[in-house]
Design an enzyme around this catalytic site. Structure first.
Site, mmCIF file in Angstrom:
data_model
loop_
_atom_site.group_PDB
_atom_site.id
_atom_site.type_symbol
_atom_site.label_atom_id
_atom_site.label_comp_id
_atom_site.label_asym_id
_atom_site.label_seq_id
_atom_site.Cartn_x
_atom_site.Cartn_y
_atom_site.Cartn_z
ATOM 1 N N LYS A 1 0.819 -1.217 0.000
ATOM 2 C CA LYS A 1 0.000 0.000 0.000
ATOM 3 C C LYS A 1 0.858 1.276 0.000
ATOM 4 O O LYS A 1 2.065 1.220 0.218
ATOM 5 C CB LYS A 1 -0.956 -0.006 1.208
ATOM 6 C CG LYS A 1 -1.826 -1.242 1.301
ATOM 7 C CD LYS A 1 -2.831 -1.355 0.141
ATOM 8 C CE LYS A 1 -3.255 -2.775 -0.119
ATOM 9 N NZ LYS A 1 -4.381 -3.288 0.599
HETATM 10 C C1 LIG Z 1 -5.307 -4.248 0.958
HETATM 11 C C2 LIG Z 1 -6.765 -4.019 0.987
HETATM 12 C C3 LIG Z 1 -7.567 -4.239 2.139
HETATM 13 C C4 LIG Z 1 -7.036 -4.764 3.448
HETATM 14 O O1 LIG Z 1 -6.029 -5.600 3.322
HETATM 15 P P1 LIG Z 1 -5.037 -6.134 4.478
HETATM 16 O O2 LIG Z 1 -4.073 -6.882 3.649
HETATM 17 O O3 LIG Z 1 -5.856 -6.979 5.366
HETATM 18 O O4 LIG Z 1 -4.436 -4.981 5.210
HETATM 19 C C5 LIG Z 1 -8.910 -3.939 2.072
HETATM 20 N N1 LIG Z 1 -9.451 -3.449 0.953
HETATM 21 C C6 LIG Z 1 -8.735 -3.208 -0.165
HETATM 22 C C7 LIG Z 1 -9.420 -2.617 -1.353
HETATM 23 C C8 LIG Z 1 -7.378 -3.502 -0.193
HETATM 24 O O5 LIG Z 1 -6.681 -3.279 -1.314
#
Ligand SMILES: *Cc1c(COP(=O)(O)O)cnc(C)c1O
Length: 410
Positions: free
Chosen positions: A199
């Site tokens: 992210k």
């Molecule tokens: C990455 C992501 C999440 C949460 O992901 P984690 O890997 O659990 O931190 C939730 N929604 C979207 C759209 C994502 O890309």
């Protein structure tokens, strides 16, 4: 004579050309020094000062009063749903295009994700189709600000408010984004962010809920901290919060410190991504058949998990995505494949599909099914250097202008 390198023409960039991309996750001495301090302080978890500081900084950066730091961006969604009163058997509306976590958060405690189609320009939940997906069982709506776009919060909230249904914004791709001048995550009841490795802010794993509602903030805190209120010390007796099955979804001070440091440089990074997006948009502005995902009607400060080109014009109708990607690679840089595809087709949901455990509003999501096969994305690492964007722009432009040549290849 062929133009495209994939067809035997001359590549735009020789084989070993370098395309500078940002190192991810970012690392620096200042963060390393702060991590060392935390290490020796022994204050690693349990509402440490570093976590409290980060919660406040991150919430404030998004115009929210409260932040609750957690283990990841799936637990944040799960807690938000349960704190808002969603129970097993209730329906939770999610967009067809997202990472599986958005829908799984509901499935984990027996709620039923209901998938709604996306808008063709933003690739986010279509407010027009949202209304039709609402049933007497609908208890929450989770719009996702996908890739570099924001869901139409104004229109989604209008529908949600008319039906008295709370909204949770999934901001896992939208760190630092502003809609109509105010932080994403503060328009609905709760905003959920992820700090997973890929992210735009990352501590390896992690997540946060933000909100302006003190009662919701408090309940989410209890839920992630196994029922302990903020001021309760480890080992102290607690009163179990009624009707709330609490978890240990805590994150650590190490993660908080890394994120505090990244938050300081986020505005500068967003400005760089924005400049690259502008360059790439210009490169294809007059090319028929290809376009960029739009940022969202009232987006005022844009964030970027990735940037997406849609080769959805008739020029590209019978050219598979793999060939487009291969053609960019032959010119010197493979324009990657950051694209989620319809989430209800994911294997984890297909298991449930046979048992009728989820619903696709209206029976299908034709826009999502049509667009994901022609969606080619660039990661935020690639967008960090506008000089790199400039080069990639020439590649995409050349490939897109030679659709006829591409079609003849097989
Ligand atoms: C990455 C992501 C999440 C949460 O992901 P984690 O890997 O659990 O931190 C939730 N929604 C979207 C759209 C994502 O890309």
């Amino acid at each position: 004579m062929a133009n495209l390198a994939i067809a035997g023409g001359k590549p735009l960039f020789p084989e070993n050309s370098s395309f500078q991309v940002s190192e991810w996750p970012p690392r620096d001495e200042r963060t390393a020094e702060r991590l060392r301090e935390i290490y020796f302080s022994g204050d690693w978890s349990f509402n440490s000062p570093a976590e409290q500081q980060f919660e406040q900084e991150f919430a404030a950066a998004h115009d929210a009063a409260y932040g609750v730091f957690m283990a990841n961006g799936t637990t944040t969604l799960e807690c938000a749903l349960q704190v808002l009163g969603v129970k097993a058997g209730d329906e939770v509306i999610v967009p067809a295009l997202t990472w599986m976590a958005t829908a799984l958060a509901a499935s984990y405690f027996g709620a039923i994700p209901v998938f709604v189609d996306i808008e063709p320009d933003t690739l986010c939940m279509d407010p027009e189709k949202l209304e039709a997906a609402i049933t007497p069982k609908t208890r929450a709506i989770i719009p996702v600000h996908a890739y570099s776009s924001m869901a139409d919060l104004e229109r989604i909230l209008a529908v949600a408010n008319r039906h008295g249904i709370p909204v949770i914004e999934d901001c896992a791709h939208m760190h630092g984004g502003k809609w109509a001048g105010r932080g994403v995550g503060t328009w609905g009841a709760v905003g959920s962010f992820s700090f997973q490795q890929s992210k735009t802010m990352s501590s390896g794993e992690g997540g946060i809920c933000i909100t302006n509602d003190p009662e919701i903030a408090n309940k989410i805190y209890l839920m992630k901290h196994i029922g302990y209120a903020r001021n309760v010390k480890q080992g102290q007796a607690i009163k179990a919060p009624e009707g709330l099955l609490c978890h240990n979804y805590r994150a650590t001070a190490f993660q908080a410190v890394i994120l505090s440091e990244q938050l300081r440089t986020l505005p500068e990074r967003l400005a760089r991504y924005d400049e690259s997006a502008r360059i790439l948009n210009e490169a294809i502005a007059d090319v028929p058949g290809v376009r960029l995902q739009k940022h969202g009607r009232l987006a005022t400060l844009r964030s970027y998990y990735s940037l997406h080109f849609l080769f959805d014009g008739p020029e590209f109708a019978d050219i598979p995505k793999s060939r487009l990607t291969a053609a960019t690679k032959a010119e010197g840089f493979e324009v990657g494949n950051v694209c989620h595809g319809p989430v209800y087709k994911h294997a984890l949901f297909n298991l449930d599909a046979s048992r009728g455990q989820f619903r696709i509003a209206g029976g299908s999501c034709p826009v999502c099914e049509k667009l994901t096969p022609c969606d080619i994305g660039l990661t935020h690492q690639t967008l960090y250097y506008p000089e790199t964007a400039e080069k990639i722009g020439t590649i995409i432009r050349k490939v897109a202008l030679n659709a006829n040549e591409l079609r003849k290849l097989s």
